[in-house]
Motif scaffolding. Structure first.
Motif, short mmCIF file in Angstrom:
data_model
loop_
_atom_site.label_atom_id
_atom_site.label_comp_id
_atom_site.label_asym_id
_atom_site.label_seq_id
_atom_site.Cartn_x
_atom_site.Cartn_y
_atom_site.Cartn_z
N VAL A 124 3.84 56.06 -56.54
CA VAL A 124 4.91 57.05 -56.51
C VAL A 124 4.43 58.26 -57.31
O VAL A 124 3.86 58.11 -58.40
CB VAL A 124 6.24 56.46 -57.03
CG1 VAL A 124 6.12 55.97 -58.47
CG2 VAL A 124 7.38 57.44 -56.88
N ILE A 183 6.75 58.81 -52.31
CA ILE A 183 5.66 57.88 -52.05
C ILE A 183 4.36 58.67 -51.89
O ILE A 183 4.34 59.70 -51.19
CB ILE A 183 5.95 57.05 -50.78
CG1 ILE A 183 7.20 56.20 -50.98
CG2 ILE A 183 4.75 56.20 -50.41
CD1 ILE A 183 7.74 55.60 -49.70
N GLN A 215 6.66 47.28 -54.27
CA GLN A 215 6.17 48.55 -53.75
C GLN A 215 5.68 49.37 -54.95
O GLN A 215 6.03 49.09 -56.09
CB GLN A 215 7.28 49.30 -53.00
CG GLN A 215 7.97 48.48 -51.93
CD GLN A 215 7.01 47.75 -51.03
OE1 GLN A 215 6.08 48.35 -50.51
NE2 GLN A 215 7.20 46.45 -50.85
N ASN A 223 8.71 61.72 -57.50
CA ASN A 223 9.48 60.54 -57.07
C ASN A 223 9.33 60.26 -55.58
O ASN A 223 10.21 59.66 -54.95
CB ASN A 223 10.96 60.67 -57.44
CG ASN A 223 11.68 59.32 -57.44
OD1 ASN A 223 11.10 58.30 -57.80
ND2 ASN A 223 12.94 59.28 -57.01
N TRP A 253 6.52 52.20 -56.11
CA TRP A 253 7.58 52.79 -56.95
C TRP A 253 8.31 51.75 -57.78
O TRP A 253 8.99 52.09 -58.75
CB TRP A 253 8.58 53.58 -56.10
CG TRP A 253 9.24 52.79 -55.00
CD1 TRP A 253 8.78 52.62 -53.72
CD2 TRP A 253 10.48 52.08 -55.06
NE1 TRP A 253 9.64 51.85 -52.99
CE2 TRP A 253 10.71 51.51 -53.79
CE3 TRP A 253 11.43 51.87 -56.07
CZ2 TRP A 253 11.83 50.74 -53.50
CZ3 TRP A 253 12.55 51.11 -55.77
CH2 TRP A 253 12.74 50.56 -54.50
N GLN A 254 8.17 50.48 -57.41
CA GLN A 254 8.88 49.45 -58.16
C GLN A 254 8.10 48.99 -59.38
O GLN A 254 8.67 48.41 -60.30
CB GLN A 254 9.18 48.25 -57.24
CG GLN A 254 10.27 48.56 -56.20
CD GLN A 254 10.43 47.47 -55.16
OE1 GLN A 254 9.46 46.86 -54.74
NE2 GLN A 254 11.66 47.25 -54.73
#
Lengths: 440, 440
Positions: A166, A172, A123, A170, A125-126
Motif C-alpha cells: 500500500v 494499492i 493483503q 493509501n 494493506w493489511q
C-alpha cells in the motif's frame, strides 16, 4: 550511468523487533515459503502447495507463505487495462492487477484450513507492507511484522499476497513484474525468518543456463554478491531487487523446485560469503540479449568528449553499461557503448540532437550482440581469471567488442552468433563442468 | 417468526455531514450510478458504462459510481472456494470473492479517464465502508463519506467496488449476493446524493412479472413500503435490504435499463409516499416458490399449542411465515404454516423431536405451493381490497390454503399449478393491466 538496475529503496522496518524478542521462538525455525504463478496455477496445484506447507508446519516450523497470482491471471488483467487504455493510470492498473495475488492468498488459506492447518490471508494493506508512490513499479519502504508475528506465535500460517503493498496515498501499489520474490524477502526480514524458500519451476541455481550448456552444474551455495551480479547480467532465476534486499537484510534465500520432492538440502542457497567454506573462484556464466550497441565514430579527439556524449544521455535517464574508446592515428576517436534495447531509440535521438556539440562523423547501432558475463568472488584476488576469459575467446577466434568489469564480474560484448560457443568454452575453461561427464 | 428477512443493521454514519455542509453543492445534483454484473460484463460494455457516466458528468452533475463484478467472475471465484472446501472460511471466501468488484472498479476508472473524465477507484477499506463481522453476509455499520466527497468536490468521479466493505477485524467482508445494491444506497446516503440510479437488465419496476402477465405495466413511481414488501415476497428487481436502507435513509432509488437509451424520466423511482400524488391502491403482485408448507395434524386442542410448536422452531432460528389453525369438531386441531424451503429439513427435525410434548398425530410437508402477494399502500384504508382477492380466486375455483397479511400486503398460499391463472386474474381485478391493450 549505473552498472546495474538494482534499486536501493527497498528496506524493511524494525518495527517488529520488540515483539519478536519477547516470544520464545528460539528453538523453532521460522521460514518463508514463496510460490510463483505456475506453482499455484490450478486448484489442484494449490492443493499440492498446501500439502508442502503442511509438511513444514507439521515439523514444528513457523511458516509464512507468499504467493503470486495464478499463472495467466496477471497477463489477463494487464490485457484488460491495455485494451481500455495502453497508458492506463498506474494507480488503477495496480488496483486491477493486484487482485490476482489477493485471490491466490485466500485460496491457499482455504486449502491449508481444509488440511487442518490454521491459516489466514494478508493483503499488502493489511500487514501493512508500505511502498513508495511509484505505482506499477513501487519499492518497499517498510514492512510491519507485528500482525504476521502474532499469527506465527499462535500457530497460524499467514498467507501473504505477493507483488503488492500500500502506497503513502493509501492505494494499492505493485512492485513490478516478478515482485513477489522481493515481497518474500522483505517479509522474511520483517519476521526475522531463518530462511526464505523460493519455490519455482527449476530446481536451483546453475553455473549457467542448462539449455545452452549441458554440463551446467547446480550450485549448492552462492554468495549474495555473485547472485546479484548474475541476476543483473541475465540470470532469470531470481529478481535482481530481491537479491539486493536479501543481501542488505541478511536473508538466506533458497531456490528450489515446486514440482519435485524436496528436503532441507534441496535446491541452491544464497548466503553471505562467510558461510561458504570451499569458495569457488567463479560461480557462474550468464548471457544477455538486452543490449544495443551504439558506436559514435569520427569524433575530433579533445578533452571532454566523454562528458559531451554521456552527459546528455544521463540527463535523459538512459543507463549506459559498457564503454570502450578507441583513438585512431588521425586524431579522430570512436566511442562504443551499450544501452538497454528499450532505450536505444531515445539514445539515438539524444545523440542526434547533440551532434552540433560532439561533431561526430557517424552514429551506428547494432543489435547483433550478446553480453557474456563471468561472475565470481574469486576475481577479487585472482587477476588471472580475466586472462583466462580473453585467452579462451581468442583461441576460438571470437572477437571481443567491448569489455566491462566490476569487482567480481567480467563482461564482454561479442557477436551474438558466437554465444553458445563462447559459453560452453568458458564453462569448461573455468572448471565449472559437471564432474560426472567428461569435459571434452 | 419475522414476516420479512430485512436486516435492520445497515446504517450510514453522518461523519461526512460537516464536510458536505461546508461546500457549495447546492445547485449541482449529486447522483450515484450503480451498474450490475451484466452491465460491466465485457471490456466493450465497460466502455459503454463509462460513456453513460461521462454524459451525466458532462451535465455538471456530481457523480459517484458503484460497480459489481464482471458477469460470471463471482461465480468462478465461488466455484474455486467450493472446490477447495465447500465450507470455506467466510473470511477467506470474502477475500477471494471481493476481488471481482476490485477489478471492475479499476477498469471503469481507466475507461472514464480514457474519455477524459477524472476518476479513481475505491475499495471498501479505502472509503472506509465498515461492516459487522458476519463475513459472507455482512451488514453495513457505517460509511465515511469524507474521501468520496473530496473527490466529488474536485470534479473526480469515485468508482466504488460494490458488495464489499471492511470488518471490525480489518478484513474484507462481503454483503451477500446482490449486495452491490445495498452498497450503492449506503454510498448515496453517505454523500447525500439526490438520487441513486440502479442500472440493470430490465427497464424498471413492473406491476408484476411481465414474463407471466403480458399486460404487466411499468410503474413510474412506487413507495419504499410497497417495494420493500414486493422485494420480500419475491420481486427480484432490487435486493430487499437495499430498499429497507433506502427507506430509512430517505434515498430516492431509480431502477432503469443499462441496455437502452435513458433520460431523467426513464425507469421507475422508489420514493416516499408523500412524493406520490396519484396513489394507486395496489402497486403490484408478486409470487414466490421459496416456501414449504408444513401441516401438523391431530393435535389435542389445549392452550399453549402454538407456543409448543413455534417456540422450538424459533429457538432453532427457523423463520415461520404464514400460519393457519383449524380446530375440528373432535377437539383435535391442525396447524399449517410455511417456512423457507432451505429450512424445511431442520423444521421437520425440530418437530419430530418435540413430538412427545406436542403429541400430534401426523406431520405433512408439501412443496407444491406458491405464495401470491398483493401489495399496496391503499390496503391501509380500503378493507375491500382483501375481499377482491378472495372473490377473484374463488371465482376461478382456486383454493386458498393459508393467508397472511401485513399493513399493506395480503399473501395467500395456493396450489402451484394455479400460479399463472391467479396472477393474471388478480392483475386484472385490481385494475393493473396496461391501458393500451384490452383487458379481457
Amino acid at each position: 550511468m549505473s552498472m546495474s538496475d538494482t534499486p536501493v529503496h527497498d528496506q524493511v522496518s524494525g518495527r517488529a523487533d520488540t515483539l519478536s524478542m519477547s516470544v520464545d521462538s528460539g528453538k523453532r525455525k521460522t521460514i518463508v515459503m514463496k510460490f510463483g504463478g505456475t506453482s499455484v496455477g490450478t486448484i489442484e496445484r494449490i492443493r499440492i502447495v498446501a500439502q508442502r506447507v503442511k509438511a513444514e508446519h507439521a515439523q514444528g516450523r513457523r511458516v509464512a507463505v507468499v504467493v503470486s497470482a495464478m499463472a495467466g491471471v496477471t497477463n489477463q488483467m494487464v490485457g484488460y487495462c491495455a485494451e481500455l487504455d495502453p497508458l492506463a493510470d498506474p494507480k488503477e492498473y495496480d488496483a486491477v492487477v493486484a487482485s490476482g495475488e489477493q485471490v491466490t492468498s485466500g485460496l491457499v488459506a482455504i486449502a491449508l484450513q481444509a488440511l487442518g492447518v490454521p491459516a489466514r490471508s494478508f493483503q499488502g494493506w493489511q500487514i501493512p507492507l508500505v511502498t513508495d508512490d511509484a505505482h506499477g513499479k513501487a519499492s518497499i519502504d517498510g514492512v510491519d511484522g507485528t500482525e504476521l508475528l502474532k499469527c506465527l506465535d499462535n500457530g497460524i500460517v499467514p498467507v501473504i499476497a505477493g507483488f503488492q503493498g500500500v502506497g503513502p496515498d493509501n492505494r494499492i501499489a505493485t512492485l513490478g513484474r516478478g515482485g513477489s520474490d522481493t515481497s518474500a524477502v522483505a517479509i522474511a526480514a520483517a519476521i526475522h525468518a531463518d530462511q526464505c524458500d523460493i519455490y519455482t519451476d527449476v530446481d536451483g541455481i546453475y553455473t549457467t543456463d542448462p539449455r545452452i550448456v549441458k554440463r551446467a552444474r547446480k550450485l549448492d551455495r552462492i554468495t549474495y554478491e555473485e547472485m546479484l551480479e548474475l541476476a543483473s547480467v541475465g540470470a532469470k532465476v531470481l529478481q535482481t531487487r530481491s537479491v539486493g534486499l536479501a543481501m542488505r537484510e541478511g536473508v538466506r534465500v533458497r531456490v528450489l523446485s515446486s514440482f519435485s520432492e524436496t528436503d532441507d538440502d534441496s535446491g541452491s542457497i544464497v548466503v553471505d560469503e562467510d558461510e561458504i567454506v570451499e569458495k569457488e573462484l567463479v560461480a557462474g556464466i550468464a548471457s544477455s540479449h538486452d543490449e544495443a550497441k551504439l558506436s559514435v565514430r569520427g569524433i575530433p579527439d579533445r578533452p571532454g568528449i566523454a562528458a559531451a556524449i554521456f552527459g546528455p544521455l544521463a540527463a535523459a535517464n538512459i543507463n549506459v553499461d559498457m564503454i570502450v574508446q578507441n583513438t585512431g592515428v588521425d586524431r579522430m576517436t570512436n566511442m562504443t557503448f551499450t544501452v538497454g534495447k528499450s532505450d536505444e531509440a531515445a539514445a539515438r535521438a539524444v545523440l542526434e540532437k547533440a551532434h552540433g556539440i560532439i561533431q561526430y562523423g557517424e552514429l551506428e547501432t547494432s543489435h547483433n550482440v550478446v553480453k557474456i558475463s563471468v561472475v565470481g568472488v574469486g576475481m577479487r584476488s585472482n587477476a588471472g581469471l580475466a586472462a583466462t576469459m580473453f585467452g579462451t575467446l581468442a583461441e576460438r577466434g571470437i572477437n571481443v567488442q567491448v569489455i566491462s568489469t566490476s569487482e567480481i564480474k567480467i563482461s564482454v560484448l561479442i557477436d551474438s552468433e558466437y554465444k553458445e560457443l563462447a559459453m560452453r568454452a568458458l564453462h569448461t575453461a573455468y572448471g565449472l563442468d559437471k564432474k560426472e561427464e567428461p569435459s571434452t
